[in-house]
Each structure stands twice: as structure tokens, then as C-alpha cells.
Write a protein that holds these residues in place. Structure first.
Motif, PDB file in Angstrom:
ATOM      1  N   THR A   1     -76.973  76.721  21.151  1.00 31.69           N
ATOM      2  CA  THR A   1     -76.905  75.650  22.141  1.00 31.69           C
ATOM      3  C   THR A   1     -76.121  74.509  21.509  1.00 31.69           C
ATOM      4  OG1 THR A   1     -79.034  76.229  23.145  1.00 31.69           O
ATOM      5  CG2 THR A   1     -78.220  73.983  23.491  1.00 31.69           C
ATOM      6  N   VAL A   2     -74.925  74.247  22.033  1.00 29.73           N
ATOM      7  CA  VAL A   2     -74.053  73.217  21.477  1.00 29.73           C
ATOM      8  C   VAL A   2     -74.096  71.992  22.380  1.00 29.73           C
ATOM      9  CG1 VAL A   2     -71.690  72.603  20.862  1.00 29.73           C
ATOM     10  CG2 VAL A   2     -72.559  74.902  20.353  1.00 29.73           C
ATOM     11  N   LEU A   3     -74.501  70.865  21.836  1.00 27.32           N
ATOM     12  CA  LEU A   3     -74.581  69.624  22.598  1.00 27.32           C
ATOM     13  C   LEU A   3     -73.232  68.909  22.582  1.00 27.32           C
ATOM     14  CD1 LEU A   3     -78.068  68.310  21.431  1.00 27.32           C
ATOM     15  CD2 LEU A   3     -77.504  69.905  23.272  1.00 27.32           C
ATOM     16  N   ASP A   4     -72.944  68.220  23.685  1.00 28.53           N
ATOM     17  CA  ASP A   4     -71.658  67.544  23.830  1.00 28.53           C
ATOM     18  C   ASP A   4     -71.539  66.346  22.902  1.00 28.53           C
ATOM     19  OD1 ASP A   4     -70.859  69.303  25.798  1.00 28.53           O
ATOM     20  OD2 ASP A   4     -71.554  68.019  27.446  1.00 28.53           O
ATOM     21  N   TRP A   5     -70.308  66.056  22.523  1.00 32.77           N
ATOM     22  CA  TRP A   5     -70.001  64.828  21.788  1.00 32.77           C
ATOM     23  C   TRP A   5     -70.358  63.639  22.675  1.00 32.77           C
ATOM     24  CZ3 TRP A   5     -68.536  64.606  16.785  1.00 32.77           C
ATOM     25  CH2 TRP A   5     -68.017  63.397  16.286  1.00 32.77           C
TER      26      TRP A   5
END
Length: 229
Positions: A192-196
């Protein structure tokens, strides 16, 4: 779920998981013989080992190198660092992986040329680890006398075990984070990659939006905990 365990149990789990990577344990053991000041094995070889074990992959899958950081402010020349690198090549000879050694005391001398943003001089290896593009990367382990493992994890371990990648917008530009996370998602689609964060969010060196939060975060760090064999 390991990420919800008490902190002492997460530490034990981290050691158990990392020990399944035989290359990593050998890198730790050999690095200890170099007697480098303030050294840690750090970054991808640690959290990617956890991702591999958590997702049922071989522990070394997708790990392109093993990073060794140390801090020697008294020897800032490239020649001094290169001498350590050359010694390391002899020490790590025969390992089925590349080991990259860097003196974090001299990163400010070349960082802007490579990444396009200025890097203030670090005052420790830990400060360098704090500045990775993702909080998940902010993890270091070293061996101490007697075989004890010393762990530096300024953002804790829950995200590492839960396969969450969270931005750390304190130094590295957004492009570095997005390039790395795109590559990681190809190798580990379970992430799960969270946004900048939005451009108008102001962060401090520790990644919190205000100094008071930074102090609270620092007080809650899993800061160089040690535990024995």
C-alpha cells in the motif's frame, strides 16, 4: 498481525524475519569486523526482506544491494571514503550481492549534484537514516559486542510489517519517492503506497508538520533498541 504486537515483540519478530536472509546476516557479521564509526546496515535490504517473508517470497528476492552507512566527520575526502570502500570489497568478497558503503558525514558534498536539492550536513548516521524518501526506509541494524542487535527505527516498525509505504518529505524530492515506489510496486504488488503530500504542507526534518509534533515523534522513536541473541 505483527504490526499490532507490542514493541518488544515486534523487535523479536524483526530479528527472526531478518535472520532468514542469510546474505543479510553475513553482511552484518562482516561489517562488524570493519569497526566503522556509527555504522548500520540500512534501507532496502532490511524492509524488503520483511516484505519478502511476509508475502511468501524467498528472503533475498528483489534486493539489488546491501547498504552500509557509517559516520566519520574527521575524514571527509573522497580518498578516505574510497579506502574504506576498497577494504569493504575485500571483506565482502564472495557474497552473492553488492554491498555499498557510504560515509554519511560527506553526503552534503555531492547530494545536490545528484538529486537537485541541497542537503545540510548530517551530524550522525541516524540523521542520515531519518532523511530517506519513505519512512519505511528509515531503518538501521548493526551488531554490537556479544552479538547484540542494535535497531534504529525512528518511525517504528508497524508500517514495515503491514507493507505500507509512507512518504517522508524532509529532503528527497517527490520524484525520488515516486520512482522508487513505482519500482517496488512492480516487485511487491501487495504494497500500500501512500501519496506524496500536497505541496502546501510544511514539514520538519523529522517529517512532522510542526515542531511540537516533531518532538512528540522523536520521544516515541524506537531509538536504537538493543537485544541479545
Amino acid at each position: 498481525m505483527i504490526g499490532r504486537l507490542p514493541l518488544d515483540e515486534q523487535l523479536e519478530s524483526l530479528r527472526a524475519v531478518l535472520s532468514r536472509n542469510d546474505v543479510l546476516t553475513e553482511v552484518l557479521a562482516r561489517t562488524a569486523t570493519l569497526d566503522l564509526p556509527g555504522w548500520y546496515v540500512t534501507a532496502g535490504c532490511l524492509f524488503q526482506t520483511v516484505w519478502n517473508v511476509a508475502t511468501g517470497r524467498p528472503p533475498t528476492a528483489g534486493i539489488k544491494d546491501y547498504d552500509v552507512f557509517y559516520f566519520d566527520a574527521g575524514r571527509l575526502s573522497w580518498e578516505a571514503e574510497d579506502a574504506v570502500i576498497q577494504t569493504g570489497r575485500e571483506v565482502f568478497a564472495g557474497l552473492p550481492a553488492e554491498v555499498e558503503i557510504r560515509n554519511e558525514a560527506r553526503v552534503h558534498l555531492w547530494y545536490e549534484d545528484k538529486f537537485g536539492v541541497a542537503c545540510p550536513p548530517y551530524d550522525s548516521t541516524e540523521a542520515a537514516i531519518d532523511s530517506f524518501a519513505a519512512t519505511t526506509c528509515c531503518l538501521g541494524v548493526r551488531l554490537e559486542p556479544g552479538g547484540r542487535w542494535r535497531v534504529y527505527a525512528p518511525h517504528g516498525l508497524s508500517d514495515v510489517f503491514n507493507l505500507v509505504v509512507r512518504p517522508n518529505p524532509v529532503l528527497a524530492p517527490r520524484s525520488v519517492y515516486e520512482t522508487k515506489t513505482a519500482r517496488w510496486q512492480q516487485q511487491w504488488p501487495e504494497l500500500t503506497v501512500l501519496d506524496w503530500p500536497a505541496e502546501n504542507v510544511t514539514t520538519t526534518r523529522c517529517g512532522s508538520p510542526a515542531p511540537s509534533l516533531c518532538r512528540k515523534q522523536a520521544n516515541g522513536r524506537l531509538n536504537s533498541g538493543s537485544w541479545g541473541p
